[in-house]
Design a protein around this motif. Structure first.
Motif, PDB file in Angstrom:
ATOM      1  N   LYS A  30       0.842  -1.190   0.000  1.00  0.00           N
ATOM      2  CA  LYS A  30       0.000   0.000   0.000  1.00  0.00           C
ATOM      3  C   LYS A  30       0.880   1.244   0.000  1.00  0.00           C
ATOM      4  O   LYS A  30       1.884   1.294   0.688  1.00  0.00           O
ATOM      5  CB  LYS A  30      -0.880  -0.019   1.244  1.00  0.00           C
ATOM      6  CG  LYS A  30      -1.857   1.110   1.348  1.00  0.00           C
ATOM      7  CD  LYS A  30      -2.671   0.965   2.610  1.00  0.00           C
ATOM      8  CE  LYS A  30      -3.479   2.211   2.847  1.00  0.00           C
ATOM      9  NZ  LYS A  30      -4.121   2.199   4.134  1.00  0.00           N
ATOM     10  N   GLY A  31       0.480   2.216  -0.747  1.00  0.00           N
ATOM     11  CA  GLY A  31       1.166   3.499  -0.686  1.00  0.00           C
ATOM     12  C   GLY A  31       2.562   3.494  -1.266  1.00  0.00           C
ATOM     13  O   GLY A  31       3.429   4.209  -0.772  1.00  0.00           O
ATOM     14  N   THR A  55       6.186  -0.840   4.392  1.00  0.00           N
ATOM     15  CA  THR A  55       5.780  -2.242   4.311  1.00  0.00           C
ATOM     16  C   THR A  55       4.284  -2.428   4.571  1.00  0.00           C
ATOM     17  O   THR A  55       3.847  -3.540   4.831  1.00  0.00           O
ATOM     18  CB  THR A  55       6.589  -3.098   5.303  1.00  0.00           C
ATOM     19  OG1 THR A  55       6.304  -2.646   6.632  1.00  0.00           O
ATOM     20  CG2 THR A  55       8.072  -3.027   5.012  1.00  0.00           C
ATOM     21  N   ASP A  56       3.512  -1.347   4.530  1.00  0.00           N
ATOM     22  CA  ASP A  56       2.073  -1.469   4.728  1.00  0.00           C
ATOM     23  C   ASP A  56       1.449  -2.195   3.542  1.00  0.00           C
ATOM     24  O   ASP A  56       1.957  -2.137   2.421  1.00  0.00           O
ATOM     25  CB  ASP A  56       1.419  -0.100   4.878  1.00  0.00           C
ATOM     26  CG  ASP A  56       1.796   0.583   6.186  1.00  0.00           C
ATOM     27  OD1 ASP A  56       2.338  -0.084   7.078  1.00  0.00           O
ATOM     28  OD2 ASP A  56       1.547   1.796   6.308  1.00  0.00           O
ATOM     29  N   CYS A  57       0.336  -2.877   3.794  1.00  0.00           N
ATOM     30  CA  CYS A  57      -0.337  -3.613   2.718  1.00  0.00           C
ATOM     31  C   CYS A  57      -1.837  -3.571   2.946  1.00  0.00           C
ATOM     32  O   CYS A  57      -2.321  -3.186   4.012  1.00  0.00           O
ATOM     33  CB  CYS A  57       0.160  -5.048   2.656  1.00  0.00           C
ATOM     34  SG  CYS A  57      -0.190  -6.021   4.135  1.00  0.00           S
ATOM     35  N   GLU A  58      -2.548  -3.980   1.917  1.00  0.00           N
ATOM     36  CA  GLU A  58      -3.995  -4.110   2.002  1.00  0.00           C
ATOM     37  C   GLU A  58      -4.411  -5.277   1.137  1.00  0.00           C
ATOM     38  O   GLU A  58      -3.671  -5.687   0.243  1.00  0.00           O
ATOM     39  CB  GLU A  58      -4.685  -2.826   1.546  1.00  0.00           C
ATOM     40  CG  GLU A  58      -4.376  -2.426   0.127  1.00  0.00           C
ATOM     41  CD  GLU A  58      -4.922  -1.058  -0.235  1.00  0.00           C
ATOM     42  OE1 GLU A  58      -5.608  -0.432   0.580  1.00  0.00           O
ATOM     43  OE2 GLU A  58      -4.662  -0.618  -1.360  1.00  0.00           O
ATOM     44  N   GLY A  59      -5.572  -5.821   1.430  1.00  0.00           N
ATOM     45  CA  GLY A  59      -6.017  -6.947   0.640  1.00  0.00           C
ATOM     46  C   GLY A  59      -7.401  -7.406   1.034  1.00  0.00           C
ATOM     47  O   GLY A  59      -8.112  -6.729   1.781  1.00  0.00           O
ATOM     48  N   ASN A 129       4.344  -4.903   7.682  1.00  0.00           N
ATOM     49  CA  ASN A 129       5.425  -5.901   7.576  1.00  0.00           C
ATOM     50  C   ASN A 129       5.159  -6.898   6.451  1.00  0.00           C
ATOM     51  O   ASN A 129       5.378  -8.100   6.619  1.00  0.00           O
ATOM     52  CB  ASN A 129       5.645  -6.642   8.899  1.00  0.00           C
ATOM     53  CG  ASN A 129       6.216  -5.740   9.959  1.00  0.00           C
ATOM     54  OD1 ASN A 129       6.870  -4.749   9.651  1.00  0.00           O
ATOM     55  ND2 ASN A 129       5.944  -6.047  11.201  1.00  0.00           N
ATOM     56  N   PHE A 130       4.711  -6.415   5.313  1.00  0.00           N
ATOM     57  CA  PHE A 130       4.467  -7.238   4.130  1.00  0.00           C
ATOM     58  C   PHE A 130       5.798  -7.806   3.642  1.00  0.00           C
ATOM     59  O   PHE A 130       6.744  -7.058   3.398  1.00  0.00           O
ATOM     60  CB  PHE A 130       3.809  -6.370   3.048  1.00  0.00           C
ATOM     61  CG  PHE A 130       3.588  -7.076   1.742  1.00  0.00           C
ATOM     62  CD1 PHE A 130       2.548  -7.973   1.597  1.00  0.00           C
ATOM     63  CD2 PHE A 130       4.410  -6.833   0.649  1.00  0.00           C
ATOM     64  CE1 PHE A 130       2.326  -8.611   0.383  1.00  0.00           C
ATOM     65  CE2 PHE A 130       4.194  -7.457  -0.561  1.00  0.00           C
ATOM     66  CZ  PHE A 130       3.153  -8.351  -0.698  1.00  0.00           C
ATOM     67  N   ARG A 131       5.872  -9.149   3.531  1.00  0.00           N
ATOM     68  CA  ARG A 131       7.105  -9.804   3.087  1.00  0.00           C
ATOM     69  C   ARG A 131       6.790 -10.923   2.116  1.00  0.00           C
ATOM     70  O   ARG A 131       5.819 -11.651   2.297  1.00  0.00           O
ATOM     71  CB  ARG A 131       7.858 -10.407   4.278  1.00  0.00           C
ATOM     72  CG  ARG A 131       8.435  -9.404   5.239  1.00  0.00           C
ATOM     73  CD  ARG A 131       9.129 -10.063   6.420  1.00  0.00           C
ATOM     74  NE  ARG A 131       8.362 -11.058   7.166  1.00  0.00           N
ATOM     75  CZ  ARG A 131       7.414 -10.808   8.037  1.00  0.00           C
ATOM     76  NH1 ARG A 131       7.051  -9.576   8.279  1.00  0.00           N
ATOM     77  NH2 ARG A 131       6.800 -11.784   8.671  1.00  0.00           N
ATOM     78  N   ILE A 132       7.660 -11.071   1.118  1.00  0.00           N
ATOM     79  CA  ILE A 132       7.564 -12.180   0.182  1.00  0.00           C
ATOM     80  C   ILE A 132       8.861 -12.957   0.287  1.00  0.00           C
ATOM     81  O   ILE A 132       9.947 -12.382   0.188  1.00  0.00           O
ATOM     82  CB  ILE A 132       7.370 -11.687  -1.266  1.00  0.00           C
ATOM     83  CG1 ILE A 132       6.088 -10.877  -1.381  1.00  0.00           C
ATOM     84  CG2 ILE A 132       7.351 -12.870  -2.228  1.00  0.00           C
ATOM     85  CD1 ILE A 132       5.907 -10.207  -2.722  1.00  0.00           C
ATOM     86  N   GLU A 133       8.760 -14.231   0.514  1.00  0.00           N
ATOM     87  CA  GLU A 133       9.952 -15.092   0.639  1.00  0.00           C
ATOM     88  C   GLU A 133       9.953 -16.129  -0.463  1.00  0.00           C
ATOM     89  O   GLU A 133       8.944 -16.546  -0.939  1.00  0.00           O
ATOM     90  CB  GLU A 133       9.972 -15.782   2.005  1.00  0.00           C
ATOM     91  CG  GLU A 133      10.014 -14.785   3.151  1.00  0.00           C
ATOM     92  CD  GLU A 133       9.873 -15.465   4.500  1.00  0.00           C
ATOM     93  OE1 GLU A 133      10.178 -16.672   4.629  1.00  0.00           O
ATOM     94  OE2 GLU A 133       9.440 -14.798   5.437  1.00  0.00           O
TER      95      GLU A 133
END
Length: 133
Positions: A30-31, A55-59, A129-133
């Protein structure tokens, strides 16, 4: 970054509980544009950029209205309890990630939608704390 995958290739967990009757999930940072700001000199000329780690997110998570997780998600929406969401890859050969996580997610009350097959509920959320591993 766009990932395309089938629901059968993932498992979704909210606050440690697996979501059953999953129809669709979407999550995105987000943002992203707000994370980059121009730095200007005294004359107003851009001389650089300030980049913050946002690291903000939305969904949203859409599930069958008959899913046993509907009461759980409604309770989370009512309490505004912050929870973790994990999207875990079941079929790593078909996906470009092993897991996606978001922390401190807050759910909102659902929108129930009728459909030809079965009614469903869409729960929107925001998190950090959006993270992709």
């Amino acid at each position: 970054m766009v990932f395309q995958y089938s629901i059968k290739d993932i498992k979704v967990f909210v606050d440690g509980r697996e979501i059953e009757g999953l129809i669709e999930i979407g999550i995105s940072p987000k943002g992203d544009q707000d994370a980059v700001k121009p730095i200007k000199d005294w004359s107003g000329k851009t001389i650089g950029y300030s980049i913050k780690d946002d690291t903000d997110c939305e969904g949203s998570i859409t599930i069958q209205a008959s899913s046993k997780n509907v009461p759980q998600l409604i309770q989370l929406a009512a309490s505004k309890k912050q929870v973790q969401i994990v999207i875990a890859a079941e079929n790593r050969d078909a996906l470009n990630f092993s897991k996606i996580t978001a922390d401190d997610c807050i759910f909102f009350y659902p929108e129930f939608k009728p459909s030809a097959e079965e009614a469903n509920a869409e729960f929107r959320f925001i998190g950090t704390n959006f993270r992709i591993e």
